[in-house]
Each structure stands twice: as structure tokens, then as C-alpha cells.
Design an enzyme around this catalytic site. Structure first.
Site, PDB file in Angstrom:
ATOM      1  N   ARG A 103      41.546  27.831  35.430  1.00 54.00           N
ATOM      2  CA  ARG A 103      41.727  27.538  34.000  1.00 54.00           C
ATOM      3  C   ARG A 103      41.670  26.028  33.718  1.00 54.00           C
ATOM      4  NH1 ARG A 103      41.311  32.451  34.198  1.00 54.00           N
ATOM      5  NH2 ARG A 103      42.352  33.967  32.848  1.00 54.00           N
TER       6      ARG A 103
ATOM      7  N   SER B  48      45.749  36.005  27.453  1.00 57.47           N
ATOM      8  CA  SER B  48      46.920  35.531  28.193  1.00 57.47           C
ATOM      9  C   SER B  48      47.484  34.309  27.489  1.00 57.47           C
ATOM     10  CB  SER B  48      46.532  35.110  29.607  1.00 57.47           C
ATOM     11  OG  SER B  48      46.006  36.195  30.302  1.00 57.47           O
TER      12      SER B  48
ATOM     13  N   GLU C   8      48.681  28.828  28.295  1.00 55.30           N
ATOM     14  CA  GLU C   8      47.261  28.704  28.586  1.00 55.30           C
ATOM     15  C   GLU C   8      46.519  28.439  27.275  1.00 55.30           C
ATOM     16  OE1 GLU C   8      43.205  30.608  29.689  1.00 55.30           O
ATOM     17  OE2 GLU C   8      44.758  31.898  28.877  1.00 55.30           O
TER      18      GLU C   8
HETATM   19  N1  EPU Z   1      52.067  42.519  35.670  1.00 53.35           N
HETATM   20  C1  EPU Z   1      53.297  43.063  35.392  1.00 53.35           C
HETATM   21  N2  EPU Z   1      53.667  43.189  34.093  1.00 53.35           N
HETATM   22  C2  EPU Z   1      52.884  42.799  33.064  1.00 53.35           C
HETATM   23  C3  EPU Z   1      51.638  42.229  33.342  1.00 53.35           C
HETATM   24  C4  EPU Z   1      51.229  42.101  34.653  1.00 53.35           C
HETATM   25  O1  EPU Z   1      54.045  43.439  36.290  1.00 53.35           O
HETATM   26  O2  EPU Z   1      53.297  42.961  31.922  1.00 53.35           O
HETATM   27  C5  EPU Z   1      51.603  42.443  37.051  1.00 53.35           C
HETATM   28  C6  EPU Z   1      50.516  43.481  37.313  1.00 53.35           C
HETATM   29  O3  EPU Z   1      51.030  44.705  37.671  1.00 53.35           O
HETATM   30  C7  EPU Z   1      49.736  42.858  38.440  1.00 53.35           C
HETATM   31  C8  EPU Z   1      49.851  41.368  38.144  1.00 53.35           C
HETATM   32  O4  EPU Z   1      50.989  41.205  37.299  1.00 53.35           O
HETATM   33  O5  EPU Z   1      50.353  43.119  39.672  1.00 53.35           O
HETATM   34  C9  EPU Z   1      48.602  40.781  37.532  1.00 53.35           C
HETATM   35  O6  EPU Z   1      48.345  41.438  36.303  1.00 53.35           O
HETATM   36  P1  EPU Z   1      46.866  41.509  35.663  1.00 53.35           P
HETATM   37  O7  EPU Z   1      45.916  42.057  36.646  1.00 53.35           O
HETATM   38  O8  EPU Z   1      46.990  42.223  34.351  1.00 53.35           O
HETATM   39  O9  EPU Z   1      46.460  40.016  35.474  1.00 53.35           O
HETATM   40  P2  EPU Z   1      47.230  38.731  34.932  1.00 53.35           P
HETATM   41  O10 EPU Z   1      47.532  37.851  36.088  1.00 53.35           O
HETATM   42  O11 EPU Z   1      48.368  39.140  34.075  1.00 53.35           O
HETATM   43  C10 EPU Z   1      45.029  37.348  34.701  1.00 53.35           C
HETATM   44  C11 EPU Z   1      44.299  36.540  33.679  1.00 53.35           C
HETATM   45  C12 EPU Z   1      43.655  37.448  32.640  1.00 53.35           C
HETATM   46  C13 EPU Z   1      42.673  38.349  33.353  1.00 53.35           C
HETATM   47  C14 EPU Z   1      43.434  39.141  34.419  1.00 53.35           C
HETATM   48  C15 EPU Z   1      42.520  39.954  35.281  1.00 53.35           C
HETATM   49  C16 EPU Z   1      45.487  34.425  33.534  1.00 53.35           C
HETATM   50  C17 EPU Z   1      46.364  33.552  32.711  1.00 53.35           C
HETATM   51  N3  EPU Z   1      45.211  35.628  33.012  1.00 53.35           N
HETATM   52  O12 EPU Z   1      46.093  38.037  34.040  1.00 53.35           O
HETATM   53  O13 EPU Z   1      42.924  36.628  31.743  1.00 53.35           O
HETATM   54  O14 EPU Z   1      42.053  39.242  32.456  1.00 53.35           O
HETATM   55  O15 EPU Z   1      44.118  38.231  35.325  1.00 53.35           O
HETATM   56  O16 EPU Z   1      41.808  39.109  36.115  1.00 53.35           O
HETATM   57  O17 EPU Z   1      45.065  34.026  34.612  1.00 53.35           O
HETATM   58  C18 EPU Z   1      43.047  35.490  29.653  1.00 53.35           C
HETATM   59  O18 EPU Z   1      42.943  34.444  30.299  1.00 53.35           O
HETATM   60  O19 EPU Z   1      43.144  35.486  28.409  1.00 53.35           O
HETATM   61  C19 EPU Z   1      43.098  36.750  30.371  1.00 53.35           C
HETATM   62  C20 EPU Z   1      43.320  37.913  29.752  1.00 53.35           C
END
Ligand code: EPU
Length: 334
Positions: free
Chosen positions: A162, A235, A330
Site C-alpha cells: 500500500r 479497507s 489506509e
Molecule cells: N478477519 C477477521 N474478521 C474480519 C475480517 C477479517 O477475522 O472482520 C480475518 C479473516 O478471517 C482472515 C484475515 O482476517 O483470516 C484476512 O481477511 P481478508 O482476507 O478479508 O483480508 P484483509 O486482510 O482484511 C486485505 C486487503 C483487502 C483485500 C483483502 C484480500 C488491506 C488493508 N486490505 O484485507 O483490500 O481485498 O486483503 O486480499 O490490505 C482494500 O484495500 O480496500 C481492500 C479491500
């Protein structure tokens, strides 16, 4: 050409009802250079794409600039790859859809990310195991002071999670006019992130970019709110990278905590931290934490900027209190 006191409601996915003192759009590099020459871009200026990563906290006193440079042109090609130069104003997912339709590989995991091509190179957008820096070969920008065109190689852009040089050293200097991406002609798929495999068809032996795109779209639609229905900017926070010591300390207390190796430490999902604080799905006034993905703050309708800011502060405070980690937005506060 210049619009004054221009409503930005249709230009930010969070749905903040604010105005810009001046609003300008350009269709070509020449037109942008002419605007610069005529001194039309009164400071402070801000270049926006779809406004999908912005929280406008008040009316904008300067000039909002938006690109309408379109087009997608193959500029070089080998047996196994193709370089495509794309206009900064092209909607990101229109580009991804086109690459998939042409049978090219590389962008499919980044399907449905809101925003435009220019912003993709500034934010280093990423999802499901792929970051756009993995595809970018060249970024073309126009110096907003001199109007000069400058080409940046991938290395010049200083990409990281990012992060890019356009968010730090060169913040507020360049408008990104074109981005060149290298796509593959042979199937190389990235299927190891989270639940991608579970969302793919089981009856096919050879999966294509189109199969992956469909799986990603299904996953995103199930987890992330549609900004056309519920205002949001994806995010809201970045996933923090903590030291190995901090991670080990937390891991003892929370053995099931998800985590990923990262440069400089261990990346912990902020969404998980927020959920552990009991904040998933809460609402404060018209602002809320999304019920399916705690990393996303939402505007339930008519939320004022200060309500989103207050909720952001509240969430950060709770995470800091429980885990001793300061999660950073972010989304760009403007
Ligand atoms: N998780 C939870 N609770 C929640 C959300 C997530 O426990 O409410 C856990 C999930 O179970 C999983 C982990 O956190 O084990 C990661 O969750 P997820 O795969 O949904 O990804 P994220 O880390 O929350 C990032 C990016 C997203 C992108 C996803 C998929 C950032 C800031 N965000 O989210 O990007 O779509 O990975 O790669 O890095 C964005 O930047 O706007 C965005 C949506």
C-alpha cells in the site's frame, strides 16, 4: 471547463456530501499541460480517481483534478507476455475484465477493486495475493508545476505494501497519465490466498483467468459492501506489521490469530483485531463497522465526515487498548 463549488457526492464512494471550490477534468496530456500553463490548477490541488480511497472530512478549498484519459494499447509483445499501456482515467475493473477476455494472466486476482488506473499505480492496490506492483513496468506522470512528462520505472516507484513514492516524496507532484502493465499469455495462477480455491469450479482440470476472476468477484461480493448501495472506501485501515517479538507475545494469548510473513516483521489482519474487540457490525449514528468485514467502515446513509472520523478514532483506540497496536488508516483523509 472549470466548475466552481462543485458537489463531490458523486466523486467519492464514501458518499460524503461536500463541495470542491474548483473542479477540473482533462481528456489528454496536452489538455492537462495547457491547464497547468494557464495556472488553472490553483493550490491546494488533489487528483482523484473514483474517490474510492478518500474520506473528505470537509469542503475542499482548492482544485480537484480528474483524468478522463482513456485507451488501452499494446506497446510490446513477446511469446509469453504482452505490455499494455493504459490511460489513467480508465476504470480499473474495465481494464481487468478486458485482460481476462483477451486470455491474459496477472490482473485477475485484482478484479472488482474500485478505482481507476492512475490511482492503481499510486496506491499499489492489492488483493488475494497479488499487488499491482507485480504487473507495472512503467508509470507516466505529468509534473503539475512544470507540465513536463516523466517516465518512472517500477523500481523508481519504490513500491511496498500500500505504498509508493507518489504517496511520500512525490506526493502532490505528479498526475499519473498512463500506466504500462505486463500481462502473461500462459496460465500462471495465484490461488493460495485464503479461500480462493474453495470458490473455484471443481469440475475443470484447466483453470483460466476467467475462472479466477469469477471466484474473486464472488468472494468480494460476499464480504465487501457495494459502494453503490452502502458508502464505503474498502479497507479503512492498513494491516499492521508488528515485530516478531510482539507477534510471539500475541500468539501466546491468541493462538488462532491469523498472520502473514512480511518485510520487517509479521503482518496481522486489522479486521481480525477489530473483530476481537467486539466491534464488527457496530453502528454509531450513521457510521458503522461492516457486518461481514470489520476492516471496512460504512456510511449507512447521510453520515457526516465527523461521524466517520469519530468511529475511526474509536476503533483505533479500542485496538490500541486491547492489543497495544496502533492501526493506521489506509484511506486518505482530505
Ligand atoms: N478477519 C477477521 N474478521 C474480519 C475480517 C477479517 O477475522 O472482520 C480475518 C479473516 O478471517 C482472515 C484475515 O482476517 O483470516 C484476512 O481477511 P481478508 O482476507 O478479508 O483480508 P484483509 O486482510 O482484511 C486485505 C486487503 C483487502 C483485500 C483483502 C484480500 C488491506 C488493508 N486490505 O484485507 O483490500 O481485498 O486483503 O486480499 O490490505 C482494500 O484495500 O480496500 C481492500 C479491500
Amino acid at each position: 471547463m472549470i466548475k466552481h463549488d462543485y458537489p463531490l457526492l458523486g466523486h467519492n464512494t464514501f458518499g460524503m456530501d461536500v463541495k470542491a471550490a474548483r473542479f477540473l477534468e482533462y481528456d489528454s496530456i496536452e489538455e492537462l499541460q495547457e491547464m497547468i500553463r494557464q495556472g488553472l490548477i490553483v493550490e491546494p490541488w488533489l487528483h482523484i480517481g473514483c474517490g474510492s480511497n478518500i474520506l473528505f472530512t470537509k469542503d475542499f478549498a482548492g482544485t480537484i483534478v480528474h483524468s478522463r484519459i482513456m485507451g488501452m494499447e499494446t506497446v510490446a509483445e513477446g511469446d509469453e507476455w504482452v505490455d499494455v499501456k493504459v490511460g489513467g482515467g480508465v476504470v480499473w475493473d474495465d481494464f481487468v475484465r478486458t485482460t481476462v477476455e483477451r486470455g491474459w494472466y496477472g490482473a485477475e486476482n485484482l478484479s472488482l477493486i474500485p478505482g481507476e488506473v492512475g490511482a492503481s499505480a499510486v496506491q499499489n492496490i492489492g488483493a488475494y495475493g497479488v499487488e499491482v506492483k507485480d504487473l507495472i513496468t512503467e508509470v507516466e506522470g505529468v509534473d503539475m508545476k512544470s507540465g513536463e512528462i516523466r517516465l518512472f520505472t517500477n523500481a523508481d516507484c519504490d513500491y511496498a505494501y500500500r505504498h509508493s513514492i507518489f504517496k511520500t516524496e512525490l506526493k502532490g507532484r505528479y498526475a499519473i497519465t498512463h500506466v504500462t502493465y505486463r500481462l502473461g499469455k500462459k496460465p500462471v495462477l495465484h490461488l493460495d490466498y485464503g479461500n480462493i480455491r474453495a470458490a473455484l469450479p471443481t469440475d475443470k482440470t484447466e483453470l483460466t483467468a476467467a475462472d479466477v476472476r469469477k471466484a474473486i468477484i464472488d468472494i468480494r461480493n460476499a464480504k465487501l459492501p457495494d459502494p453503490k448501495v452502502t458508502g464505503n472506501a474498502g479497507s479503512f485501515f492498513m494491516n499492521p506489521i508488528v515485530s516478531t517479538e510482539k507477534y510471539e507475545e500475541l500468539q501466546k494469548l491468541y493462538p488462532s490469530m491469523p498472520h502473514y510473513d512480511a518485510k520487517g516483521g509479521v503482518k496481522v489482519p486489522a479486521g481480525w483485531l477489530i473483530e476481537q474487540c467486539g466491534l464488527k457490525g457496530i453502528t454509531q449514528g450513521s457510521a458503522g463497522v461492516h457486518k461481514n468485514q470489520a476492516l471496512v467502515l460504512v456510511n449507512h446513509g447521510g453520515a457526516k465526515p465527523e461521524e466517520i472520523v469519530a468511529l475511526s478514532d474509536f476503533v483505533r483506540g479500542k485496538v490500541k487498548e486491547k492489543f497495544g497496536i496502533d492501526i493506521k488508516p489506509e484511506v486518505n483523509f482530505v
